[in-house]
Design an enzyme around this catalytic site. Sequence first.
Site, PDB file in Angstrom:
ATOM      1  N   GLU A  36      18.544   9.495 -25.237  1.00 22.17           N
ATOM      2  CA  GLU A  36      17.653   8.480 -26.051  1.00 22.17           C
ATOM      3  C   GLU A  36      16.305   8.923 -26.157  1.00 22.17           C
ATOM      4  O   GLU A  36      15.680   8.016 -26.779  1.00 22.17           O
ATOM      5  CB  GLU A  36      17.945   7.246 -25.102  1.00 22.17           C
ATOM      6  CG  GLU A  36      19.513   6.824 -25.586  1.00 22.17           C
ATOM      7  CD  GLU A  36      19.776   6.804 -26.916  1.00 22.17           C
ATOM      8  OE1 GLU A  36      19.233   6.122 -27.663  1.00 22.17           O
ATOM      9  OE2 GLU A  36      20.755   7.575 -27.350  1.00 22.17           O
ATOM     10  N   ARG A  54       1.736  30.196 -40.045  1.00 28.69           N
ATOM     11  CA  ARG A  54       1.415  30.819 -41.054  1.00 28.69           C
ATOM     12  C   ARG A  54       0.060  30.395 -41.485  1.00 28.69           C
ATOM     13  O   ARG A  54      -0.552  31.066 -42.604  1.00 28.69           O
ATOM     14  CB  ARG A  54       2.514  30.268 -42.376  1.00 28.69           C
ATOM     15  CG  ARG A  54       2.412  29.065 -42.528  1.00 28.69           C
ATOM     16  CD  ARG A  54       3.838  28.736 -43.007  1.00 28.69           C
ATOM     17  NE  ARG A  54       3.816  29.311 -44.613  1.00 28.69           N
ATOM     18  CZ  ARG A  54       3.072  29.052 -45.498  1.00 28.69           C
ATOM     19  NH1 ARG A  54       2.264  28.030 -45.445  1.00 28.69           N
ATOM     20  NH2 ARG A  54       3.220  29.676 -46.730  1.00 28.69           N
ATOM     21  N   PRO A 105      10.968  10.336 -32.668  1.00 37.65           N
ATOM     22  CA  PRO A 105      11.078   9.663 -33.847  1.00 37.65           C
ATOM     23  C   PRO A 105      10.149   8.599 -34.017  1.00 37.65           C
ATOM     24  O   PRO A 105       9.709   8.129 -34.960  1.00 37.65           O
ATOM     25  CB  PRO A 105      12.732   9.114 -33.969  1.00 37.65           C
ATOM     26  CG  PRO A 105      13.022   9.244 -32.374  1.00 37.65           C
ATOM     27  CD  PRO A 105      12.036  10.308 -31.782  1.00 37.65           C
ATOM     28  N   ASP A 161      -4.237  28.629 -50.299  1.00 33.08           N
ATOM     29  CA  ASP A 161      -5.388  27.990 -50.516  1.00 33.08           C
ATOM     30  C   ASP A 161      -5.464  27.096 -51.847  1.00 33.08           C
ATOM     31  O   ASP A 161      -5.696  26.048 -51.658  1.00 33.08           O
ATOM     32  CB  ASP A 161      -6.578  28.876 -50.285  1.00 33.08           C
ATOM     33  CG  ASP A 161      -6.881  29.358 -48.978  1.00 33.08           C
ATOM     34  OD1 ASP A 161      -6.201  28.904 -48.076  1.00 33.08           O
ATOM     35  OD2 ASP A 161      -7.808  30.519 -49.030  1.00 33.08           O
TER      36      ASP A 161
END
Length: 251
Positions: free
Chosen positions: A118, A156, A91, A171
């Site tokens: 944690e 991808r 995070p 694109d």
Amino acid sequence: MMMQFRVVTLFPEMVAAAVGHGVCGRALERGLAGVAAVNPRDFAEDPHRSVDDRPYGGGPGMVLKVAPVQKAIRAAREQLPAGARVVFLGPQGRRFDQALAREMAGWGGMVLVCGRYEGFDERLLEAEADCELSLGDFVLSGGEVAALAVIDAVTRLLPGVLGDEESAQADSFSGELLDHPHYTRPEVLEDGRGVPAVLLGGNHEAIRRWRLQQALGRTSRRRPELLQGRVLTAEEQQLLDEYLAGPVETE
Ligand code: 9D3
């Protein structure tokens, strides 16, 4: 180029279950990408095979120990081509986005290191991390879902993974505007709601303009920051003005 992912995780089954499907599954089958998990628990040498311990200074939760995770990272790295990067998911990381996914598609290999509890002992990041990434400002239980998001977004983009039509579409949009709405059969639902008439008329120029207007209008209303620094053509500005003069959608 073949892309190799190694995922350092205490939950290797999560990786195996997710990568076998869809675009990722096809890329793996066709040898365009490789994914394997490496479990720090396999490198824990004490009788209890412990991978976490209590935080110095006190407080709730547990912290991932340096030694087993570091050994797992180094084992993973040895399976990859030179120049592969080590990416921690946490995070506190930089926000992952499409521009970074495009950059990563040229890396050749990466080790994705997933936290639990944690988080990591800070000295592990100092010693091993090339970067730390976050998916955004919400709380996950661990880094696995984030690592899978990175694998999906990067895979991808690899040459040969998407069909020609999908690649051309990717694109032309490339994250600049939100998409226009889509509709398919039936033309009228049981509750009476139909499809915008312009999409049924076969006037391809009118359809192009309507879709562009919807994309601009929805982007302006929902994600105005995406239009910052984008210069609109005269046509785009006129379509957007017309959209914004219309009724306000809810949500
Ligand atoms: C509730 C615990 N939090 C106390 C302030 C800190 C915390 C520690 C570990 C919050 C989340 C996590 C686990 N999260 C991830 O490993 C993670 C994550 C995320 O939670 N949100 C967005 N992106 C990511 S990438 C990895």
